[in-house]
Motif scaffolding. Sequence first.
Motif, PDB file in Angstrom:
ATOM      1  N   LEU A   1       0.887  -1.170  -0.037  1.00  0.00           N
ATOM      2  CA  LEU A   1      -0.020   0.085  -0.095  1.00  0.00           C
ATOM      3  C   LEU A   1       0.740   1.337   0.153  1.00  0.00           C
ATOM      4  N   SER A   2       1.969   1.062   0.616  1.00  0.00           N
ATOM      5  CA  SER A   2       3.031   2.535   0.609  1.00  0.00           C
ATOM      6  C   SER A   2       3.158   2.701  -0.811  1.00  0.00           C
ATOM      7  N   ILE A   3       3.732   1.624  -1.558  1.00  0.00           N
ATOM      8  CA  ILE A   3       4.031   1.791  -3.004  1.00  0.00           C
ATOM      9  C   ILE A   3       2.868   2.350  -3.709  1.00  0.00           C
ATOM     10  N   VAL A   4       1.727   1.725  -3.554  1.00  0.00           N
ATOM     11  CA  VAL A   4       0.433   2.282  -4.308  1.00  0.00           C
ATOM     12  C   VAL A   4       0.146   3.733  -3.928  1.00  0.00           C
ATOM     13  N   SER A   5       0.114   4.059  -2.742  1.00  0.00           N
ATOM     14  CA  SER A   5      -0.317   5.225  -2.307  1.00  0.00           C
ATOM     15  C   SER A   5       0.848   6.412  -2.792  1.00  0.00           C
ATOM     16  N   GLY A   6       2.049   6.031  -2.632  1.00  0.00           N
ATOM     17  CA  GLY A   6       2.836   7.039  -2.903  1.00  0.00           C
ATOM     18  C   GLY A   6       2.796   7.481  -4.428  1.00  0.00           C
ATOM     19  N   VAL A   7       2.572   6.346  -5.501  1.00  0.00           N
ATOM     20  CA  VAL A   7       2.301   6.930  -6.722  1.00  0.00           C
ATOM     21  C   VAL A   7       0.893   7.714  -6.975  1.00  0.00           C
ATOM     22  N   PHE A   8       0.011   7.236  -6.413  1.00  0.00           N
ATOM     23  CA  PHE A   8      -1.358   7.580  -6.507  1.00  0.00           C
ATOM     24  C   PHE A   8      -1.367   9.297  -5.903  1.00  0.00           C
ATOM     25  N   LEU A   9      -0.669   9.432  -4.842  1.00  0.00           N
ATOM     26  CA  LEU A   9      -0.627  10.718  -4.196  1.00  0.00           C
ATOM     27  C   LEU A   9       0.218  11.572  -5.082  1.00  0.00           C
TER      28      LEU A   9
ATOM     29  N   LEU B   1      -4.899   5.411 -10.358  1.00  0.00           N
ATOM     30  CA  LEU B   1      -5.233   4.413  -9.131  1.00  0.00           C
ATOM     31  C   LEU B   1      -5.644   3.143  -9.665  1.00  0.00           C
ATOM     32  N   PHE B   2      -6.183   3.234 -11.186  1.00  0.00           N
ATOM     33  CA  PHE B   2      -6.698   1.749 -11.571  1.00  0.00           C
ATOM     34  C   PHE B   2      -5.372   0.889 -11.965  1.00  0.00           C
ATOM     35  N   MET B   3      -4.479   1.571 -12.657  1.00  0.00           N
ATOM     36  CA  MET B   3      -3.104   0.857 -12.635  1.00  0.00           C
ATOM     37  C   MET B   3      -2.747   0.550 -11.320  1.00  0.00           C
ATOM     38  N   MET B   4      -2.659   1.104 -10.444  1.00  0.00           N
ATOM     39  CA  MET B   4      -2.131   0.569  -9.056  1.00  0.00           C
ATOM     40  C   MET B   4      -3.077  -0.304  -8.502  1.00  0.00           C
ATOM     41  N   ALA B   5      -4.343  -0.314  -8.675  1.00  0.00           N
ATOM     42  CA  ALA B   5      -5.215  -1.652  -8.416  1.00  0.00           C
ATOM     43  C   ALA B   5      -4.635  -2.937  -9.195  1.00  0.00           C
ATOM     44  N   TYR B   6      -4.550  -2.769 -10.412  1.00  0.00           N
ATOM     45  CA  TYR B   6      -4.025  -3.849 -11.062  1.00  0.00           C
ATOM     46  C   TYR B   6      -2.646  -4.369 -10.727  1.00  0.00           C
ATOM     47  N   SER B   7      -1.770  -3.493 -10.200  1.00  0.00           N
ATOM     48  CA  SER B   7      -0.229  -3.695  -9.824  1.00  0.00           C
ATOM     49  C   SER B   7      -0.632  -4.677  -8.617  1.00  0.00           C
ATOM     50  N   THR B   8      -1.589  -4.335  -7.633  1.00  0.00           N
ATOM     51  CA  THR B   8      -1.745  -4.863  -6.411  1.00  0.00           C
ATOM     52  C   THR B   8      -2.368  -6.408  -6.559  1.00  0.00           C
ATOM     53  N   LEU B   9      -3.242  -6.308  -7.668  1.00  0.00           N
ATOM     54  CA  LEU B   9      -3.921  -7.756  -8.084  1.00  0.00           C
ATOM     55  C   LEU B   9      -2.740  -8.665  -8.290  1.00  0.00           C
ATOM     56  N   THR B  10      -1.832  -8.379  -9.350  1.00  0.00           N
ATOM     57  CA  THR B  10      -0.744  -9.002  -9.624  1.00  0.00           C
ATOM     58  C   THR B  10       0.185  -9.627  -8.560  1.00  0.00           C
ATOM     59  N   THR B  11       0.447  -8.498  -7.534  1.00  0.00           N
ATOM     60  CA  THR B  11       1.192  -8.986  -6.402  1.00  0.00           C
ATOM     61  C   THR B  11       0.678  -9.863  -5.425  1.00  0.00           C
ATOM     62  N   GLY B  12      -0.946  -9.646  -5.367  1.00  0.00           N
ATOM     63  CA  GLY B  12      -1.863 -10.635  -4.886  1.00  0.00           C
ATOM     64  C   GLY B  12      -1.598 -11.937  -5.150  1.00  0.00           C
ATOM     65  N   ILE B  13      -1.822 -12.196  -6.404  1.00  0.00           N
ATOM     66  CA  ILE B  13      -1.658 -13.621  -7.218  1.00  0.00           C
ATOM     67  C   ILE B  13      -0.528 -14.146  -6.934  1.00  0.00           C
ATOM     68  N   PHE B  14       0.547 -13.310  -7.166  1.00  0.00           N
ATOM     69  CA  PHE B  14       1.971 -13.843  -7.066  1.00  0.00           C
ATOM     70  C   PHE B  14       2.085 -14.344  -5.647  1.00  0.00           C
TER      71      PHE B  14
ATOM     72  N   PHE C   1       9.637  -2.844  -8.489  1.00  0.00           N
ATOM     73  CA  PHE C   1      10.091  -1.517  -8.149  1.00  0.00           C
ATOM     74  C   PHE C   1       9.908  -0.614  -9.492  1.00  0.00           C
ATOM     75  N   MET C   2      10.090  -0.884 -10.601  1.00  0.00           N
ATOM     76  CA  MET C   2       9.985  -0.097 -11.928  1.00  0.00           C
ATOM     77  C   MET C   2       8.644  -0.395 -12.449  1.00  0.00           C
ATOM     78  N   SER C   3       7.884  -1.359 -12.279  1.00  0.00           N
ATOM     79  CA  SER C   3       6.761  -1.389 -12.878  1.00  0.00           C
ATOM     80  C   SER C   3       5.442  -0.731 -12.450  1.00  0.00           C
ATOM     81  N   THR C   4       5.688  -0.146 -11.055  1.00  0.00           N
ATOM     82  CA  THR C   4       4.597   0.593 -10.343  1.00  0.00           C
ATOM     83  C   THR C   4       4.402   1.955 -10.855  1.00  0.00           C
ATOM     84  N   PHE C   5       5.367   2.435 -11.668  1.00  0.00           N
ATOM     85  CA  PHE C   5       4.974   4.113 -11.963  1.00  0.00           C
ATOM     86  C   PHE C   5       4.670   4.038 -13.477  1.00  0.00           C
ATOM     87  N   PRO C   6       3.493   4.826 -13.909  1.00  0.00           N
ATOM     88  CA  PRO C   6       3.419   4.881 -15.198  1.00  0.00           C
ATOM     89  C   PRO C   6       4.391   5.327 -16.142  1.00  0.00           C
ATOM     90  N   LEU C   7       4.410   4.681 -17.264  1.00  0.00           N
ATOM     91  CA  LEU C   7       5.342   5.224 -18.384  1.00  0.00           C
ATOM     92  C   LEU C   7       4.614   6.138 -19.393  1.00  0.00           C
TER      93      LEU C   7
END
Length: 282
Positions: free
Chosen positions: A44-52, A69-82, A198-204
């Motif tokens: 959540l710290s990674i997600v909230s940092g980019v979102f803020l 936020l949608f992208m962060m949600a997708y990233s969190t889903l991926t993390t959860g499945i992993f 680390f690199m995939s959580t920031f929008p390109l």
Amino acid sequence: MADKITFVRMIKLLGISAKMDLAWLLRDTKYALAIISADMISNLSIVSGVFLISVRFGGIGGMSADEVLFMMAYSTLTTGIFMMFGSANNIHISRIIGRGQLEHLFTQPLPIKVQLATCGFTPFTGGSNFVVGVILMIIAVSRLGLQVSFGWILSLAAYLLMTMAVIVARAYLVSSMAFYAPVAAEEISYTAIEGTWFMSTFPLSGMPLFVQIPLLTILPEGLMAWFPSLCLLGKPPLGLSAYYPMLYAIILSFIASYIFKRGLNDYVRKGSNRYVPYGFRR
């Protein structure tokens, strides 16, 4: 018939892994909850940092704060499945190879593929980030006003499967080095996967092409969350097809499978130096 038997056996093995995970949670609840909380806070710290950041500057590279936020949600889903399916080093496979533990799998009356696919299932202690991802996804979809249909949900599931295929294929590709250099490469899969997070959580979006293109071709970081999220939002970037991530996953999987099998054949012939007098763990 053989495929049906294998599938049924895999379901049973997943059930056994789930029971073991629940037993650990009930036996040492305090310690398990501490780990679960730490994982959730870290993600959540990674997600909230980019979102803020996106909220502060009114978006990032043309993406609105809600799209981020949608992208962060997708990233969190991926993390959860992993975390739910990869907690037994079955994705961090270089650790098993480097420590000479493949022989333990050889002695079991099950195919190695079946063992690796089922041994890391931890729905109780490893499913927290997936639940958080689902909640974030619902919030993001609501804020964006997306029309969620059954087809869209299938597309989301397909992209998540594609993302996991890329993660696993990349991990097994680099882990093949552990067949030949077990000491040096024992943790290489961990390094590769953590670098991806680390690199995939920031929008390109808004990045120059010389940054975007390598992260969509040579390195798959742009395919972990950014590209699939824009595809699900109906805006595939750079004029590429929405099927590009799936094509990339298929090609990378074939390459990883070929190289990993060659390393495994070499390992079967020579064994691990863990069991010889000059082995590094003897």
